[in-house]
Design an enzyme around this catalytic site. Structure first.
Site, PDB file in Angstrom:
ATOM      1  N   GLY A   6       0.939  -1.475   0.233  1.00  0.00           N
ATOM      2  CA  GLY A   6       0.128   0.618  -0.086  1.00  0.00           C
ATOM      3  C   GLY A   6       0.938   1.343   0.010  1.00  0.00           C
ATOM      4  O   GLY A   6       2.269   0.653  -0.363  1.00  0.00           O
ATOM      5  N   ARG A   7       0.379   2.300   0.330  1.00  0.00           N
ATOM      6  CA  ARG A   7       1.278   3.796   0.609  1.00  0.00           C
ATOM      7  C   ARG A   7       2.607   3.249   1.203  1.00  0.00           C
ATOM      8  O   ARG A   7       3.202   4.109   1.028  1.00  0.00           O
ATOM      9  CB  ARG A   7       0.421   4.618   1.417  1.00  0.00           C
ATOM     10  CG  ARG A   7      -1.118   4.844   0.098  1.00  0.00           C
ATOM     11  CD  ARG A   7      -2.188   5.690   0.491  1.00  0.00           C
ATOM     12  NE  ARG A   7      -2.707   4.799   1.083  1.00  0.00           N
ATOM     13  CZ  ARG A   7      -4.395   5.096   2.030  1.00  0.00           C
ATOM     14  NH1 ARG A   7      -5.010   6.121   1.532  1.00  0.00           N
ATOM     15  NH2 ARG A   7      -4.606   4.164   2.801  1.00  0.00           N
ATOM     16  N   ILE A   8       2.035   3.098   2.456  1.00  0.00           N
ATOM     17  CA  ILE A   8       3.385   2.879   3.366  1.00  0.00           C
ATOM     18  C   ILE A   8       4.608   2.238   2.540  1.00  0.00           C
ATOM     19  O   ILE A   8       5.710   1.950   2.833  1.00  0.00           O
ATOM     20  CB  ILE A   8       3.689   2.289   4.842  1.00  0.00           C
ATOM     21  CG1 ILE A   8       2.685   3.656   5.380  1.00  0.00           C
ATOM     22  CG2 ILE A   8       4.037   2.449   5.329  1.00  0.00           C
ATOM     23  CD1 ILE A   8       1.481   3.402   6.566  1.00  0.00           C
ATOM     24  N   ARG A  56      -2.291  -8.230  -1.200  1.00  0.00           N
ATOM     25  CA  ARG A  56      -3.716  -9.103  -2.254  1.00  0.00           C
ATOM     26  C   ARG A  56      -3.800  -9.014  -3.648  1.00  0.00           C
ATOM     27  O   ARG A  56      -4.482 -10.099  -3.726  1.00  0.00           O
ATOM     28  CB  ARG A  56      -4.403  -8.158  -1.513  1.00  0.00           C
ATOM     29  CG  ARG A  56      -5.303  -8.847  -0.180  1.00  0.00           C
ATOM     30  CD  ARG A  56      -6.787  -8.375   0.199  1.00  0.00           C
ATOM     31  NE  ARG A  56      -6.658  -7.051  -0.169  1.00  0.00           N
ATOM     32  CZ  ARG A  56      -6.845  -5.597   0.537  1.00  0.00           C
ATOM     33  NH1 ARG A  56      -8.150  -5.748   0.788  1.00  0.00           N
ATOM     34  NH2 ARG A  56      -6.620  -4.772   0.457  1.00  0.00           N
ATOM     35  N   ILE A  75       5.960  -3.339  11.512  1.00  0.00           N
ATOM     36  CA  ILE A  75       6.084  -1.590  11.490  1.00  0.00           C
ATOM     37  C   ILE A  75       4.047  -2.079  11.089  1.00  0.00           C
ATOM     38  O   ILE A  75       3.506  -0.860  11.288  1.00  0.00           O
ATOM     39  CB  ILE A  75       6.592  -0.878  10.673  1.00  0.00           C
ATOM     40  CG1 ILE A  75       6.292  -1.149   9.257  1.00  0.00           C
ATOM     41  CG2 ILE A  75       7.462  -0.774  11.251  1.00  0.00           C
ATOM     42  CD1 ILE A  75       7.387   0.183   8.660  1.00  0.00           C
ATOM     43  N   ALA A  76       3.679  -2.925  11.127  1.00  0.00           N
ATOM     44  CA  ALA A  76       1.828  -2.867  10.255  1.00  0.00           C
ATOM     45  C   ALA A  76       1.343  -2.949  11.857  1.00  0.00           C
ATOM     46  O   ALA A  76       0.574  -2.214  12.276  1.00  0.00           O
ATOM     47  CB  ALA A  76       1.714  -4.407   9.761  1.00  0.00           C
ATOM     48  N   ARG A  77       1.231  -4.644  12.243  1.00  0.00           N
ATOM     49  CA  ARG A  77       0.202  -4.278  13.432  1.00  0.00           C
ATOM     50  C   ARG A  77       0.292  -5.465  14.200  1.00  0.00           C
ATOM     51  O   ARG A  77       1.191  -6.660  13.230  1.00  0.00           O
ATOM     52  CB  ARG A  77      -1.305  -4.850  12.990  1.00  0.00           C
ATOM     53  CG  ARG A  77      -1.721  -3.541  12.733  1.00  0.00           C
ATOM     54  CD  ARG A  77      -2.356  -2.600  14.296  1.00  0.00           C
ATOM     55  NE  ARG A  77      -3.428  -1.246  14.364  1.00  0.00           N
ATOM     56  CZ  ARG A  77      -3.120  -0.103  13.402  1.00  0.00           C
ATOM     57  NH1 ARG A  77      -1.515  -0.659  14.051  1.00  0.00           N
ATOM     58  NH2 ARG A  77      -3.380   0.878  13.721  1.00  0.00           N
ATOM     59  N   GLU A  87      -0.226  -5.831  22.369  1.00  0.00           N
ATOM     60  CA  GLU A  87       0.266  -4.947  23.714  1.00  0.00           C
ATOM     61  C   GLU A  87      -0.704  -3.760  23.779  1.00  0.00           C
ATOM     62  O   GLU A  87      -1.566  -3.460  23.625  1.00  0.00           O
ATOM     63  CB  GLU A  87       0.861  -3.602  21.560  1.00  0.00           C
ATOM     64  CG  GLU A  87      -0.043  -3.307  20.685  1.00  0.00           C
ATOM     65  CD  GLU A  87       1.137  -2.530  19.873  1.00  0.00           C
ATOM     66  OE1 GLU A  87       1.419  -3.176  19.493  1.00  0.00           O
ATOM     67  OE2 GLU A  87       0.367  -1.408  19.937  1.00  0.00           O
ATOM     68  N   HIS A 101       5.797   0.529  19.350  1.00  0.00           N
ATOM     69  CA  HIS A 101       4.573   1.195  18.164  1.00  0.00           C
ATOM     70  C   HIS A 101       4.896   2.568  18.385  1.00  0.00           C
ATOM     71  O   HIS A 101       3.904   3.557  18.585  1.00  0.00           O
ATOM     72  CB  HIS A 101       3.010   0.601  19.110  1.00  0.00           C
ATOM     73  CG  HIS A 101       2.322   1.336  17.995  1.00  0.00           C
ATOM     74  ND1 HIS A 101       1.061   0.594  17.708  1.00  0.00           N
ATOM     75  CD2 HIS A 101       1.971   1.508  16.654  1.00  0.00           C
ATOM     76  CE1 HIS A 101       0.525   0.412  17.000  1.00  0.00           C
ATOM     77  NE2 HIS A 101       1.214   1.398  16.132  1.00  0.00           N
ATOM     78  N   ILE A 102       6.130   2.529  17.623  1.00  0.00           N
ATOM     79  CA  ILE A 102       6.659   4.797  17.400  1.00  0.00           C
ATOM     80  C   ILE A 102       6.500   4.604  15.802  1.00  0.00           C
ATOM     81  O   ILE A 102       7.613   6.210  15.555  1.00  0.00           O
ATOM     82  CB  ILE A 102       7.498   4.553  18.298  1.00  0.00           C
ATOM     83  CG1 ILE A 102       8.788   4.478  17.809  1.00  0.00           C
ATOM     84  CG2 ILE A 102       7.089   5.008  19.853  1.00  0.00           C
ATOM     85  CD1 ILE A 102      10.482   4.387  18.786  1.00  0.00           C
TER      86      ILE A 102
HETATM   87  C1  DGY Z   1      -1.477   3.598  13.044  1.00  0.00           C
HETATM   88  O1  DGY Z   1      -1.892   5.130  12.462  1.00  0.00           O
HETATM   89  O2  DGY Z   1      -2.255   2.929  12.769  1.00  0.00           O
HETATM   90  C2  DGY Z   1       0.164   3.532  13.741  1.00  0.00           C
HETATM   91  O3  DGY Z   1       0.150   1.869  13.360  1.00  0.00           O
HETATM   92  C3  DGY Z   1      -0.518   4.331  14.997  1.00  0.00           C
HETATM   93  O4  DGY Z   1      -1.675   3.606  16.148  1.00  0.00           O
END
Ligand code: DGY
Length: 329
Positions: A152-154, A174, A233-235, A264, A282-283
């Site tokens: 995606g965008r990130i 996907r 860096i997702a979830r 978390e 989560h930064i």
């Molecule tokens: C988001 O924007 O989804 C980052 O993980 C901050 O929660």
């Protein structure tokens, strides 16, 4: 005046902006429990949340609630079927965090590959007695193969940075991205299994959905190269953290960089026991400028969603725009 809840601490100047339009109840303290959140929402028309779970039980407890604005791009804390059923508008904060989050993905990937925090812990512990040719040998990033899962965008911002490091980029998503984007990023599509076998550095940038739960588990880790790194860096929940801790302990992959965790702010205790993992709370989007942009965008979405301000009725980031203008169910 309409009433809103800002569910968590946020920049005070954003609170001041909100107060020009609405009556603000600000929880500038500890995170509210699910029950306390419902109680505080009972008389509210809108809310700004930061990952707080919102579902049908929230709407049952808050009959006036019409807009919930999440200060995050990810909104897996929202039960969108419940939003649609209640005609409640959900909004999020995409785009403003793309570049900052991509920067951080690189920071974690490079720290994992080059063992930055592991070697710092060694130094701080007073263990560094002499220089040695084989101290903390890591993996090169330049010239290596970057595997991005979630284009995606990130993911695209992350892949774009790979050019400067002369990396080969492969990705899984996907669905394939447009050919012009593949060309621009010099990125080749791969099935997930092929990507895991071929990549030197795997970075996860996909949204959390029930289908994406444990996208990386023991079977997937077993496909990766023993020299590879994994960055999330997702979830939390996209990686099986217990399986990852075991793979790291047994050196079945070289190292990992994790900004997000299952459950978390708790972190799987086994991850805290292994050296070859870089852990951050989560930064990824936490530059001062970006967090301010996210907070202001969350405020813009809420104000507009409540039919107020210069963009009344047209919030910039409606997740379910179909409910706009409908009476609350
Ligand atoms: C988001 O924007 O989804 C980052 O993980 C901050 O929660």
């Amino acid at each position: 005046m309409q009433k809103i809840l800002v569910a968590r601490p946020i920049f005070p100047d954003v609170i001041d902006r909100l107060k020009q339009y609405v009556d603000v109840d600000w929880n500038n303290g500890e995170t509210l429990s699910a029950e306390a959140l419902k109680a505080r929402l009972a008389d509210k028309d809108g809310a700004i949340t930061m990952g707080d779970p919102i579902d049908a039980s929230t709407f049952a407890a808050a009959p006036r609630l019409r807009v919930v604005s999440n200060m995050a791009v990810g909104y897996n804390n929202f039960d969108m079927a419940a939003f649609d059923a209640a005609n409640v508008l959900g909004t999020n904060t995409p785009d403003v965090l793309n570049e900052t989050t991509a920067d951080f993905g690189w920071a974690l990937m490079m720290a994992a590959a080059r063992r930055v925090t592991e070697s710092e812990h060694y130094l701080r512990a007073g263990k560094w007695q002499k220089w040695s040719f084989d101290m903390f040998l890591g993996a090169d990033v330049h010239g290596a193969t970057l595997g991005v899962i979630g284009m995606g965008r990130i993911g695209q911002a992350l892949a774009r940075r790979a050019r400067g490091f002369n990396m080969r980029v492969i990705y899984h998503n996907r669905s394939r991205v447009a050919p012009e984007i593949e060309r621009e990023l010099n990125a080749e599509y791969r099935a997930k299994e092929d990507l895991l076998k071929q990549a030197d550095h795997v970075v996860l940038v996909l949204p959390y959905t029930p289908e994406n739960h444990h996208t990386i588990g023991a079977a997937e880790l077993a496909l990766m190269k023993p020299t590879a790194t994994l960055t999330n860096i997702a979830r939390g929940g996209i990686v099986d953290d217990a399986a990852l801790a075991q793979a790291l302990r047994e050196r079945r992959i070289a190292s990992a960089g994790l900004d997000v965790f299952e459950g978390e702010p708790s972190v799987h205790p086994a991850l805290l026991e292994v050296d070859n993992v870089v852990l951050t709370p989560h930064i990824a989007s936490a530059s001062d400028a970006t967090r301010r942009a996210m907070a202001n965008l969350a405020a813009d979405n809420l104000i507009a969603g409540l039919g107020l301000g210069p963009r009344a009725g047209q919030p910039p980031n409606a997740i379910n725009p179909g409910v706009i203008g409908k009476a609350r169910a």
